[in-house]
Design a protein around this motif. Structure first.
Motif, PDB file in Angstrom:
ATOM      1  N   SER A  17       3.414 -15.165   6.056  1.00  0.00           N
ATOM      2  CA  SER A  17       4.350 -15.747   5.099  1.00  0.00           C
ATOM      3  C   SER A  17       5.762 -15.212   5.336  1.00  0.00           C
ATOM      4  O   SER A  17       5.959 -14.186   5.987  1.00  0.00           O
ATOM      5  N   GLU A  18       6.730 -15.917   4.773  1.00  0.00           N
ATOM      6  CA  GLU A  18       8.121 -15.449   4.836  1.00  0.00           C
ATOM      7  C   GLU A  18       8.267 -14.111   4.120  1.00  0.00           C
ATOM      8  O   GLU A  18       9.026 -13.245   4.561  1.00  0.00           O
ATOM      9  N   ASN A  19       7.541 -13.944   3.020  1.00  0.00           N
ATOM     10  CA  ASN A  19       7.611 -12.675   2.288  1.00  0.00           C
ATOM     11  C   ASN A  19       7.060 -11.526   3.125  1.00  0.00           C
ATOM     12  O   ASN A  19       7.547 -10.396   3.031  1.00  0.00           O
TER      13      ASN A  19
ATOM     14  N   MET B  21       3.795  -4.687   1.526  1.00  0.00           N
ATOM     15  CA  MET B  21       3.292  -6.019   1.850  1.00  0.00           C
ATOM     16  C   MET B  21       4.033  -7.100   1.095  1.00  0.00           C
ATOM     17  O   MET B  21       4.546  -6.869   0.012  1.00  0.00           O
ATOM     18  N   GLY B  22       4.080  -8.257   1.707  1.00  0.00           N
ATOM     19  CA  GLY B  22       4.677  -9.413   1.057  1.00  0.00           C
ATOM     20  C   GLY B  22       3.698 -10.017   0.081  1.00  0.00           C
ATOM     21  O   GLY B  22       2.490  -9.849   0.199  1.00  0.00           O
ATOM     22  N   THR B  23       4.237 -10.704  -0.905  1.00  0.00           N
ATOM     23  CA  THR B  23       3.390 -11.425  -1.845  1.00  0.00           C
ATOM     24  C   THR B  23       3.663 -12.907  -1.667  1.00  0.00           C
ATOM     25  O   THR B  23       4.769 -13.298  -1.310  1.00  0.00           O
ATOM     26  N   ARG B  24       2.682 -13.707  -1.871  1.00  0.00           N
ATOM     27  CA  ARG B  24       2.831 -15.153  -1.689  1.00  0.00           C
ATOM     28  C   ARG B  24       3.695 -15.774  -2.774  1.00  0.00           C
ATOM     29  O   ARG B  24       4.102 -16.902  -2.676  1.00  0.00           O
ATOM     30  N   GLY B  25       3.919 -15.049  -3.847  1.00  0.00           N
ATOM     31  CA  GLY B  25       4.802 -15.548  -4.892  1.00  0.00           C
ATOM     32  C   GLY B  25       4.171 -16.579  -5.801  1.00  0.00           C
ATOM     33  O   GLY B  25       4.850 -17.413  -6.378  1.00  0.00           O
ATOM     34  N   MET B  26       2.845 -16.542  -5.922  1.00  0.00           N
ATOM     35  CA  MET B  26       2.183 -17.474  -6.831  1.00  0.00           C
ATOM     36  C   MET B  26       2.505 -17.097  -8.272  1.00  0.00           C
ATOM     37  O   MET B  26       2.761 -15.941  -8.576  1.00  0.00           O
TER      38      MET B  26
ATOM     39  N   SER C 174      -5.597 -12.788  -6.207  1.00  0.00           N
ATOM     40  CA  SER C 174      -4.521 -12.532  -5.268  1.00  0.00           C
ATOM     41  C   SER C 174      -4.848 -11.286  -4.461  1.00  0.00           C
ATOM     42  O   SER C 174      -5.278 -10.274  -5.020  1.00  0.00           O
ATOM     43  N   VAL C 175      -4.625 -11.366  -3.165  1.00  0.00           N
ATOM     44  CA  VAL C 175      -4.867 -10.205  -2.317  1.00  0.00           C
ATOM     45  C   VAL C 175      -3.998  -9.039  -2.768  1.00  0.00           C
ATOM     46  O   VAL C 175      -4.468  -7.910  -2.878  1.00  0.00           O
ATOM     47  N   THR C 176      -2.730  -9.325  -3.056  1.00  0.00           N
ATOM     48  CA  THR C 176      -1.842  -8.232  -3.466  1.00  0.00           C
ATOM     49  C   THR C 176      -2.319  -7.587  -4.766  1.00  0.00           C
ATOM     50  O   THR C 176      -2.298  -6.365  -4.889  1.00  0.00           O
TER      51      THR C 176
ATOM     52  N   THR D 128      -6.363   0.570  -4.571  1.00  0.00           N
ATOM     53  CA  THR D 128      -5.886   1.752  -3.858  1.00  0.00           C
ATOM     54  C   THR D 128      -5.274   2.784  -4.779  1.00  0.00           C
ATOM     55  O   THR D 128      -4.807   2.463  -5.876  1.00  0.00           O
ATOM     56  N   LYS D 129      -5.263   4.012  -4.301  1.00  0.00           N
ATOM     57  CA  LYS D 129      -4.570   5.101  -4.988  1.00  0.00           C
ATOM     58  C   LYS D 129      -3.176   5.291  -4.378  1.00  0.00           C
ATOM     59  O   LYS D 129      -2.375   6.063  -4.905  1.00  0.00           O
ATOM     60  N   LEU D 130      -2.908   4.608  -3.271  1.00  0.00           N
ATOM     61  CA  LEU D 130      -1.622   4.739  -2.593  1.00  0.00           C
ATOM     62  C   LEU D 130      -0.538   3.952  -3.313  1.00  0.00           C
ATOM     63  O   LEU D 130      -0.838   2.937  -3.940  1.00  0.00           O
ATOM     64  N   PRO D 131       0.708   4.348  -3.171  1.00  0.00           N
ATOM     65  CA  PRO D 131       1.797   3.529  -3.691  1.00  0.00           C
ATOM     66  C   PRO D 131       1.833   2.205  -2.904  1.00  0.00           C
ATOM     67  O   PRO D 131       1.602   2.201  -1.690  1.00  0.00           O
ATOM     68  N   VAL D 132       2.115   1.124  -3.593  1.00  0.00           N
ATOM     69  CA  VAL D 132       2.198  -0.196  -2.970  1.00  0.00           C
ATOM     70  C   VAL D 132       3.563  -0.793  -3.312  1.00  0.00           C
ATOM     71  O   VAL D 132       3.932  -0.875  -4.485  1.00  0.00           O
ATOM     72  N   THR D 133       4.292  -1.190  -2.280  1.00  0.00           N
ATOM     73  CA  THR D 133       5.568  -1.872  -2.473  1.00  0.00           C
ATOM     74  C   THR D 133       5.343  -3.335  -2.124  1.00  0.00           C
ATOM     75  O   THR D 133       4.947  -3.660  -1.011  1.00  0.00           O
ATOM     76  N   LEU D 134       5.600  -4.207  -3.099  1.00  0.00           N
ATOM     77  CA  LEU D 134       5.439  -5.646  -2.913  1.00  0.00           C
ATOM     78  C   LEU D 134       6.795  -6.283  -2.701  1.00  0.00           C
ATOM     79  O   LEU D 134       7.723  -6.046  -3.456  1.00  0.00           O
ATOM     80  N   ILE D 135       6.889  -7.110  -1.683  1.00  0.00           N
ATOM     81  CA  ILE D 135       8.143  -7.766  -1.325  1.00  0.00           C
ATOM     82  C   ILE D 135       7.997  -9.264  -1.559  1.00  0.00           C
ATOM     83  O   ILE D 135       7.067  -9.880  -1.052  1.00  0.00           O
ATOM     84  N   LYS D 136       8.939  -9.804  -2.311  1.00  0.00           N
ATOM     85  CA  LYS D 136       8.914 -11.249  -2.594  1.00  0.00           C
ATOM     86  C   LYS D 136      10.039 -11.925  -1.871  1.00  0.00           C
ATOM     87  O   LYS D 136      11.062 -11.382  -1.597  1.00  0.00           O
TER      88      LYS D 136
END
Length: 142
Positions: free
Chosen positions: A11-13, A110-115, A125-127, A134-142
């Motif tokens: 995806s673009e994201n 990771m990117g998000t599909r923006g649904m 949603s996978v994101t 997970t216990k890890l920090p997750v940064t989501l990019i839209k």
């Protein structure tokens, strides 16, 4: 070494997430990106199994994964950010989380599909799954 898991879905994201991961990697003197894509397990059953050769289908799936990762690899290479690439198979969210934790990653970007919210409720949603698993920090990019 700061380790960044960077799952790609084409995806673009996801491509925007690559550029964010590059900037994040540059902020750390010793950082590495783990670039990955996950293909769902192949399920051949019934009549289709008679007509479709599993090895050919796996080859096509691998070629598609390589093509999906190519723009991200190019961006990382151009930026001079060290990376490793993997193509995984299985449940997408589970594979991302398990691999990130096994590698000792510090963050998942990771990117998000923006649904919208309704689509996430109905389809999942996978994101969303990654964030909850997970216990890890997750940064989501839209």
């Amino acid at each position: 070494m700061h380790k960044i898991m960077l799952p790609i879905d084409g995806s673009e994201n996801a491509l925007r997430a690559v550029h964010y991961a590059i900037s994040l990697a540059r902020d750390h003197t010793s950082a590495s990106v783990y670039l990955t894509t996950v293909q769902p397990d192949l399920m051949l059953y019934g009549e289709i199994a008679v007509y479709v050769d599993r090895s050919k289908l796996e080859k096509v799936q691998h070629e598609q994964s390589e093509a999906l990762l190519a723009p991200s690899e190019n961006a990382l290479r151009t930026a001079g950010v060290p990376y490793q690439k993997e193509i995984l198979a299985g449940d997408v969210a589970t594979s991302i989380v398990e691999r990130a934790e096994a590698l000792g990653c510090h963050v998942i970007v990771m990117g998000t599909r923006g649904m919208g919210a309704l689509a996430n409720l109905v389809m999942g949603s996978v994101t969303t799954k990654v964030v909850h698993m997970t216990k890890l920090p997750v940064t989501l990019i839209k």
